[in-house]
Motif scaffolding. Sequence first.
Motif, mmCIF file in Angstrom:
data_model
loop_
_atom_site.group_PDB
_atom_site.id
_atom_site.type_symbol
_atom_site.label_atom_id
_atom_site.label_comp_id
_atom_site.label_asym_id
_atom_site.label_seq_id
_atom_site.Cartn_x
_atom_site.Cartn_y
_atom_site.Cartn_z
ATOM 1 N N HIS A 191 13.286 4.440 -7.795
ATOM 2 C CA HIS A 191 13.407 5.004 -9.144
ATOM 3 C C HIS A 191 13.241 6.526 -9.126
ATOM 4 N N GLU A 192 12.282 7.013 -8.340
ATOM 5 C CA GLU A 192 12.035 8.458 -8.263
ATOM 6 C C GLU A 192 13.246 9.190 -7.682
ATOM 7 N N VAL A 193 13.763 8.696 -6.567
ATOM 8 C CA VAL A 193 14.910 9.344 -5.923
ATOM 9 C C VAL A 193 16.150 9.234 -6.811
ATOM 10 N N LEU A 194 16.328 8.103 -7.440
ATOM 11 C CA LEU A 194 17.481 7.924 -8.320
ATOM 12 C C LEU A 194 17.419 8.906 -9.492
ATOM 13 N N ARG A 195 16.236 9.107 -10.045
ATOM 14 C CA ARG A 195 16.066 10.085 -11.115
ATOM 15 C C ARG A 195 16.434 11.481 -10.617
ATOM 16 N N MET A 196 16.003 11.818 -9.420
ATOM 17 C CA MET A 196 16.309 13.130 -8.835
ATOM 18 C C MET A 196 17.809 13.280 -8.566
ATOM 19 N N LEU A 197 18.425 12.238 -8.044
ATOM 20 C CA LEU A 197 19.866 12.276 -7.780
ATOM 21 C C LEU A 197 20.657 12.453 -9.072
ATOM 22 N N ARG A 198 20.270 11.711 -10.091
ATOM 23 C CA ARG A 198 20.959 11.821 -11.378
ATOM 24 C C ARG A 198 20.791 13.216 -11.971
ATOM 25 N N THR B 295 0.821 -1.207 0.000
ATOM 26 C CA THR B 295 0.000 0.000 0.000
ATOM 27 C C THR B 295 0.853 1.255 0.000
ATOM 28 N N ALA B 296 2.014 1.221 0.670
ATOM 29 C CA ALA B 296 2.884 2.403 0.679
ATOM 30 C C ALA B 296 3.413 2.689 -0.713
ATOM 31 N N ASN B 297 3.655 1.639 -1.492
ATOM 32 C CA ASN B 297 4.174 1.825 -2.834
ATOM 33 C C ASN B 297 3.121 2.336 -3.796
ATOM 34 N N SER B 298 1.860 2.094 -3.488
ATOM 35 C CA SER B 298 0.805 2.513 -4.396
ATOM 36 C C SER B 298 0.325 3.940 -4.099
ATOM 37 N N GLU B 299 0.787 4.518 -2.987
ATOM 38 C CA GLU B 299 0.399 5.883 -2.629
ATOM 39 C C GLU B 299 1.026 6.864 -3.614
ATOM 40 N N PRO B 300 0.235 7.776 -4.153
ATOM 41 C CA PRO B 300 0.802 8.754 -5.086
ATOM 42 C C PRO B 300 1.878 9.583 -4.403
ATOM 43 N N LEU B 301 2.929 9.887 -5.143
ATOM 44 C CA LEU B 301 4.041 10.646 -4.594
ATOM 45 C C LEU B 301 3.573 11.977 -4.033
ATOM 46 N N LEU C 51 5.396 15.946 3.495
ATOM 47 C CA LEU C 51 6.718 16.547 3.465
ATOM 48 C C LEU C 51 7.459 16.242 4.760
ATOM 49 N N LEU C 52 8.783 16.184 4.681
ATOM 50 C CA LEU C 52 9.601 15.924 5.859
ATOM 51 C C LEU C 52 9.714 17.181 6.706
ATOM 52 N N ASN C 53 9.676 17.000 8.022
ATOM 53 C CA ASN C 53 9.876 18.143 8.902
ATOM 54 C C ASN C 53 11.376 18.356 9.128
ATOM 55 N N GLU C 54 11.725 19.391 9.858
ATOM 56 C CA GLU C 54 13.131 19.768 10.051
ATOM 57 C C GLU C 54 13.953 18.648 10.700
ATOM 58 N N LEU D 134 11.154 17.469 -0.275
ATOM 59 C CA LEU D 134 11.336 16.063 0.073
ATOM 60 C C LEU D 134 10.210 15.580 0.981
ATOM 61 N N ASN D 135 9.744 14.368 0.687
ATOM 62 C CA ASN D 135 8.645 13.798 1.445
ATOM 63 C C ASN D 135 9.007 12.401 1.944
ATOM 64 N N GLN D 136 8.032 11.765 2.588
ATOM 65 C CA GLN D 136 8.258 10.449 3.190
ATOM 66 C C GLN D 136 8.702 9.398 2.163
ATOM 67 N N ARG D 137 8.118 9.425 0.992
ATOM 68 C CA ARG D 137 8.501 8.449 -0.040
ATOM 69 C C ARG D 137 9.932 8.677 -0.506
#
Length: 106
Positions: free
Chosen positions: A89-96, A4-10, A15-18, A50-53
Amino acid sequence: MGDTANSEPLSASRLLNERELSKLHWRCRRGLLENDLFIEQFFARFEPELNQRHAQGLAILMDLSDNDLLDLLLRRREPKDSLDAPEVHEVLRMLRKSGRTPELGA
């Protein structure tokens, strides 16, 4: 751990807190300078969104050895098996994207 966590839309991921961002920065410290440069640029460019995913994807990538992570960042290989997850895949795309040097004349 369900899918279910993987199916949640990005966009629906909180968002991450401080404090979470601080922990994530600490978790992303690497021994290989090349990886640190990618990660430093990643945070400089994307930290406010940046968010939890993203944190989940980064945590999975940070479990890799420095050389395996660098191979992914430099596109020497692509994620497979346990790394083949949407958040990775999402984070890797962002890192690249953040580690790419601008082309001349572009």
